[in-house]
Design a protein around this motif. Structure first.
Motif, PDB file in Angstrom:
ATOM      1  N   PHE A   1       0.831  -1.212   0.000  1.00  0.00           N
ATOM      2  CA  PHE A   1       0.000   0.000   0.000  1.00  0.00           C
ATOM      3  C   PHE A   1       0.868   1.265   0.000  1.00  0.00           C
ATOM      4  O   PHE A   1       0.543   2.266  -0.625  1.00  0.00           O
ATOM      5  N   ASN A   2       1.978   1.203   0.769  1.00  0.00           N
ATOM      6  CA  ASN A   2       2.752   2.418   1.012  1.00  0.00           C
ATOM      7  C   ASN A   2       3.524   2.915  -0.200  1.00  0.00           C
ATOM      8  O   ASN A   2       4.099   4.008  -0.152  1.00  0.00           O
ATOM      9  N   ALA A   3       3.496   2.141  -1.264  1.00  0.00           N
ATOM     10  CA  ALA A   3       4.115   2.642  -2.503  1.00  0.00           C
ATOM     11  C   ALA A   3       3.433   3.953  -2.900  1.00  0.00           C
ATOM     12  O   ALA A   3       4.064   4.849  -3.468  1.00  0.00           O
ATOM     13  N   SER A   4       2.144   4.055  -2.549  1.00  0.00           N
ATOM     14  CA  SER A   4       1.424   5.291  -2.888  1.00  0.00           C
ATOM     15  C   SER A   4       1.972   6.480  -2.098  1.00  0.00           C
ATOM     16  O   SER A   4       2.034   7.590  -2.594  1.00  0.00           O
ATOM     17  N   LEU A   5       2.404   6.225  -0.845  1.00  0.00           N
ATOM     18  CA  LEU A   5       2.958   7.322  -0.041  1.00  0.00           C
ATOM     19  C   LEU A   5       4.251   7.836  -0.664  1.00  0.00           C
ATOM     20  O   LEU A   5       4.514   9.038  -0.674  1.00  0.00           O
ATOM     21  N   ASP A   6       5.040   6.891  -1.185  1.00  0.00           N
ATOM     22  CA  ASP A   6       6.289   7.313  -1.838  1.00  0.00           C
ATOM     23  C   ASP A   6       5.983   8.223  -3.015  1.00  0.00           C
ATOM     24  O   ASP A   6       6.659   9.222  -3.234  1.00  0.00           O
ATOM     25  N   ASN A   7       4.935   7.844  -3.752  1.00  0.00           N
ATOM     26  CA  ASN A   7       4.581   8.664  -4.909  1.00  0.00           C
ATOM     27  C   ASN A   7       4.073  10.032  -4.479  1.00  0.00           C
ATOM     28  O   ASN A   7       4.424  11.044  -5.067  1.00  0.00           O
ATOM     29  N   ILE A   8       3.233  10.047  -3.418  1.00  0.00           N
ATOM     30  CA  ILE A   8       2.704  11.330  -2.957  1.00  0.00           C
ATOM     31  C   ILE A   8       3.843  12.219  -2.464  1.00  0.00           C
ATOM     32  O   ILE A   8       3.877  13.412  -2.741  1.00  0.00           O
ATOM     33  N   SER A   9       4.808  11.595  -1.750  1.00  0.00           N
ATOM     34  CA  SER A   9       5.869  12.410  -1.150  1.00  0.00           C
ATOM     35  C   SER A   9       6.719  13.102  -2.216  1.00  0.00           C
ATOM     36  O   SER A   9       7.356  14.102  -1.949  1.00  0.00           O
ATOM     37  N   LYS A  10       6.678  12.579  -3.434  1.00  0.00           N
ATOM     38  CA  LYS A  10       7.404  13.251  -4.518  1.00  0.00           C
ATOM     39  C   LYS A  10       6.823  14.637  -4.787  1.00  0.00           C
ATOM     40  O   LYS A  10       7.481  15.524  -5.281  1.00  0.00           O
ATOM     41  N   TYR A  11       5.533  14.776  -4.492  1.00  0.00           N
ATOM     42  CA  TYR A  11       4.863  16.049  -4.758  1.00  0.00           C
ATOM     43  C   TYR A  11       4.566  16.823  -3.482  1.00  0.00           C
ATOM     44  O   TYR A  11       4.034  17.913  -3.514  1.00  0.00           O
ATOM     45  N   GLY A  12       4.890  16.177  -2.328  1.00  0.00           N
ATOM     46  CA  GLY A  12       4.400  16.684  -1.046  1.00  0.00           C
ATOM     47  C   GLY A  12       4.988  18.011  -0.633  1.00  0.00           C
ATOM     48  O   GLY A  12       5.967  18.512  -1.166  1.00  0.00           O
ATOM     49  N   ALA A  13       4.315  18.602   0.330  1.00  0.00           N
ATOM     50  CA  ALA A  13       4.806  19.836   0.937  1.00  0.00           C
ATOM     51  C   ALA A  13       4.732  19.674   2.439  1.00  0.00           C
ATOM     52  O   ALA A  13       3.911  18.930   2.955  1.00  0.00           O
ATOM     53  N   SER A  14       5.597  20.351   3.137  1.00  0.00           N
ATOM     54  CA  SER A  14       5.591  20.225   4.590  1.00  0.00           C
ATOM     55  C   SER A  14       4.859  21.414   5.208  1.00  0.00           C
ATOM     56  O   SER A  14       4.572  22.395   4.535  1.00  0.00           O
ATOM     57  N   GLU A  15       4.590  21.276   6.479  1.00  0.00           N
ATOM     58  CA  GLU A  15       3.901  22.364   7.195  1.00  0.00           C
ATOM     59  C   GLU A  15       4.800  23.590   7.286  1.00  0.00           C
ATOM     60  O   GLU A  15       6.013  23.430   7.382  1.00  0.00           O
TER      61      GLU A  15
ATOM     62  N   GLU B   1      -2.270  11.420  17.015  1.00  0.00           N
ATOM     63  CA  GLU B   1      -1.947  12.585  16.187  1.00  0.00           C
ATOM     64  C   GLU B   1      -1.517  13.753  17.068  1.00  0.00           C
ATOM     65  O   GLU B   1      -0.497  14.405  16.807  1.00  0.00           O
ATOM     66  N   GLY B   2      -2.289  13.978  18.134  1.00  0.00           N
ATOM     67  CA  GLY B   2      -2.007  15.107  19.019  1.00  0.00           C
ATOM     68  C   GLY B   2      -0.624  14.991  19.626  1.00  0.00           C
ATOM     69  O   GLY B   2       0.149  15.959  19.651  1.00  0.00           O
TER      70      GLY B   2
ATOM     71  N   ARG C   1       1.782   4.005   7.432  1.00  0.00           N
ATOM     72  CA  ARG C   1       0.483   4.394   6.868  1.00  0.00           C
ATOM     73  C   ARG C   1      -0.318   5.191   7.892  1.00  0.00           C
ATOM     74  O   ARG C   1      -0.895   6.224   7.585  1.00  0.00           O
ATOM     75  N   VAL C   2      -0.329   4.694   9.131  1.00  0.00           N
ATOM     76  CA  VAL C   2      -1.111   5.397  10.162  1.00  0.00           C
ATOM     77  C   VAL C   2      -0.543   6.790  10.387  1.00  0.00           C
ATOM     78  O   VAL C   2      -1.288   7.779  10.454  1.00  0.00           O
ATOM     79  N   LEU C   3       0.775   6.864  10.463  1.00  0.00           N
ATOM     80  CA  LEU C   3       1.424   8.167  10.682  1.00  0.00           C
ATOM     81  C   LEU C   3       1.091   9.129   9.541  1.00  0.00           C
ATOM     82  O   LEU C   3       0.829  10.302   9.765  1.00  0.00           O
ATOM     83  N   SER C   4       1.085   8.601   8.326  1.00  0.00           N
ATOM     84  CA  SER C   4       0.798   9.475   7.180  1.00  0.00           C
ATOM     85  C   SER C   4      -0.642   9.964   7.213  1.00  0.00           C
ATOM     86  O   SER C   4      -0.953  11.054   6.773  1.00  0.00           O
TER      87      SER C   4
ATOM     88  N   ALA D   1      -1.158  14.157   8.101  1.00  0.00           N
ATOM     89  CA  ALA D   1      -1.255  14.180   6.642  1.00  0.00           C
ATOM     90  C   ALA D   1      -0.404  15.259   5.990  1.00  0.00           C
ATOM     91  O   ALA D   1       0.150  15.038   4.932  1.00  0.00           O
ATOM     92  N   ASN D   2      -0.296  16.422   6.612  1.00  0.00           N
ATOM     93  CA  ASN D   2       0.444  17.482   5.931  1.00  0.00           C
ATOM     94  C   ASN D   2       1.776  17.817   6.584  1.00  0.00           C
ATOM     95  O   ASN D   2       2.323  18.884   6.413  1.00  0.00           O
ATOM     96  N   ALA D   3       2.303  16.869   7.360  1.00  0.00           N
ATOM     97  CA  ALA D   3       3.632  17.069   7.932  1.00  0.00           C
ATOM     98  C   ALA D   3       4.567  16.018   7.342  1.00  0.00           C
ATOM     99  O   ALA D   3       4.130  14.928   6.996  1.00  0.00           O
TER     100      ALA D   3
END
Lengths: 456, 158
Positions: free
Chosen positions: A442-456, B95-96, B134-137, B141-143
């Motif tokens: 599943f987490n392959a999708s996270l790798d793909n998203i992180s390519k475009y991601g932005a941080s807080e 999360e908190g 996955r849970v952490l993401s 979500a935006n960190a």
């Protein structure tokens, strides 16, 4: 012996599946990327179990499908006789009315009637042919002499002879009475074959269904199903045994079909089957308070039922609002579908529900509620599930809710992950309740998203 | 960007609290890790700095477990790392708590003149790593919160 699974399906080299050895002991979840064969396993199992359970009915339906090609010939014959008597009033037929009636009854005889004993149906068909033999033999000679009847009768004899008995184009016809006798023998043989099939349960019937179901070339020898260690698809004895632990099966791949009109016109058999199950007016005598409340109070805030009068599925919300289910949110239909099957008594310990991506159309919160419902239906009613999913929430929720709700040490829940061993070919690995490998995928999708991601 | 011993020991907080510069292996073991994955690399034990503060507000802060000095070209950064090795059900990741740890740690490090790297590392055991990731993401979500194994940490940052 305790570790022998209730149901096991073993597949090798079948469409995208290179190897799979899937056990069903309660809740089995198949995870993997699109195109890895999850639906193939579901469809194979559904068709196999359905065929085994409904074997006798399928044999009978097939028999009547085959017999249907005889019907036009007899209809034409009946028509010719009727016209002759109408146009030649000098030949009085004492029971002309019976001819019309027999024509009508005859039509009905060629449709499978599940309420009637098969032998009784055979006797009635044979008796109706005897009636034609008698009627034709009693016809005045003028019938056969007159040119226009002679030609029309020739047409019938020729068609019938070539269609059923002599494939070679020999212009010499066989007399209609002889043909009718031959027809009786033919019908008897077909019924005899059906009796024999019902008794011997030849696996070829399943093979034909599976071959028809999948459009490409497949090898039906490449899968087998066991129940409690015994082979159900016995290719050595060429027999398909019946299941003892499962007597009801449904395959749900979309809630969108609930309430759709003329579903029978659609060529998808499992949708038609599901439609019939949903419209069944059975009653659940074994209702469980927790499941009823979960559905009615916690999730959909009401109840859905099939209204025989309007022939619609109707959703009745708790505040008194009622609406046709067809116009409701698709997520609500997902739950309504299970609620209807629960309320009409379809769900029990001998039911296998095959759910293909049940999370589709659901908000994440309802994905978890759906997972909860699956676990609770297994816990309270021992309903069996085969679920294909690639949703992280669904997989995680089933694991952790089952861990909390089911007995410690229960081996009811099993996860499988499809891994691509060679290009487009997948091996299914049993990972029990260790869902880590599924999440790695599943987490392959996270790798793909992180390519475009932005941080807080 | 890799571990830099000099950046770690010369961090203003390390200079102010040299006693809380610890061998990473030690912090790792105290937080529930097994084995000795590192050599002599050190990190600033942020929890201890917080706990030993005379300021009650700081004492009540949540902080990441350690700060490591990093260097890329001529730029230095602080990497925040937290160990979640005692987590046996990723569903319980809060999360908190995670957000507070990041936020409070950044506050503790504020004014040091050294940038905090914008990827925050949470270390999980191998057997729960992917579910945790996955849970952490989902929770953060935006960190840029990364769930890593101890081996991942080593290979990426050392």
């Amino acid at each position: 012996m305790v570790d022998i699974p209730k149901i096991k399906i073993k597949i090798n080299d079948f469409r995208a599946i290179k190897s799979a050895d899937i056990i069903l002991n309660g809740i089995t979840v198949l995870a993997g990327i699109n195109g890895c064969g999850k639906s193939t396993i579901s469809k194979l199992l559904y068709n196999s179990i359905k065929t085994a359970i409904e074997f006798e009915k399928i044999v009978k339906e097939n028999l009547f499908d085959e017999l249907r090609d005889i019907r036009p010939f007899l209809e034409e014959l009946s028509h010719e006789v009727e016209i002759f008597y109408r146009e030649n009033k000098e030949f009085k037929k004492k029971d002309l009315k019976d001819d019309f009636e027999i024509g009508f009854k005859f039509n009905r005889l060629f449709y499978f009637n599940s309420a009637m004993d098969l032998k009784e149906q055979e006797n009635k068909i044979l008796a109706s042919i005897d009636y034609y033999i008698k009627t034709l033999s009693e016809l005045p000679l003028e019938f056969k002499k007159e040119e226009r009847y002679r030609i029309r009768l020739y047409r019938l004899e020729r068609f019938f002879k070539e269609e059923f008995f002599e494939k070679n184009k020999n212009p010499k016809n066989i007399d209609i009475l002889i043909l009718l006798d031959k027809l009786k023998d033919n019908i008897k043989k077909r019924f005899q074959q059906a009796y024999s099939n019902i008794e011997n349960r030849p696996i070829v019937l399943l093979d034909n269904i599976i071959n028809d179901y999948f459009s490409e070339e497949i090898d039906v020898n490449n899968f087998e199903i066991e129940e409690l260690g015994a082979l159900i698809t016995n290719r050595t004895n060429k027999k398909l045994s019946n299941f003892l632990t499962i007597n009801k099966v449904a395959y749900i791949d979309t809630p969108m079909i609930v309430g759709v009109e003329n579903i029978e016109d659609n060529n998808v058999q499992h949708w038609q089957d599901l439609d019939i199950l949903l419209k069944n007016k059975g009653v659940n005598l074994n209702k469980k308070r927790r499941i009823s409340a979960l559905l009615k109070n916690e999730i959909i805030d009401g109840e859905t039922e099939y209204d025989n009068k309007s022939e619609n599925f109707v959703y009745n919300r708790k505040d008194g609002f009622s609406v046709e289910l067809l116009s409701c949110a698709t997520g609500l239909k997902s739950f309504s579908l299970l609620q209807i099957l629960y309320n009409n008594g379809f769900l029990d310990n001998k039911t296998l529900l095959i759910l293909d991506e049940p999370e589709a159309h659901l908000h994440p919160e309802w994905v978890v509620q759906y997972a909860r419902l699956i676990v609770m239906l297994h816990k309270e009613l021992k309903v069996n599930f085969l679920i294909g999913s690639h949703n992280p929430d669904m997989v995680m929720a089933i694991k952790y809710i089952a861990k909390k709700e089911l007995e410690i040490g229960s081996k009811a829940v099993n996860f499988y992950l499809a891994k691509e061993s060679v290009k487009y070919r997948f091996d299914y690995k049993l990972i029990e309740t260790d869902i880590e490998p599924i999440f790695k995928s599943f987490n392959a999708s996270l790798d793909n998203i992180s390519k475009y991601g932005a941080s807080e | 960007m890799k571990y830099c011993h000099q950046s770690t020991i010369s961090h203003p907080l390390a200079i102010a609290y040299p006693g809380f510069l610890e061998n990473i292996n030690l912090i790792f073991q105290v937080e529930g890790g097994n084995g000795v994955p590192f050599n002599h690399e050190v990190a600033l034990n942020l929890d201890k700095i917080k706990d030993n503060s005379g300021n009650t507000d700081i004492k009540h802060m949540r902080s990441m477990d350690m700060v490591i000095g990093m260097k890329e070209n001529n730029n230095i950064f602080s990497l925040l790392v937290d160990f979640k090795l005692r987590c046996n059900n990723p569903v319980n990741i809060s999360e908190g708590e995670c957000r507070d740890k990041i936020k409070h740690s950044k506050r503790l490090l504020f004014g040091s003149g050294i940038s905090v790297h914008n990827r925050y590392v949470f270390i999980f055991n191998d057997d729960l790593l992917n579910v945790s990731r996955r849970v952490l993401s989902m929770r953060l979500a935006n960190a840029f919160a990364d769930a890593l194994s101890i081996d991942d940490l080593k290979s990426i940052y050392f």
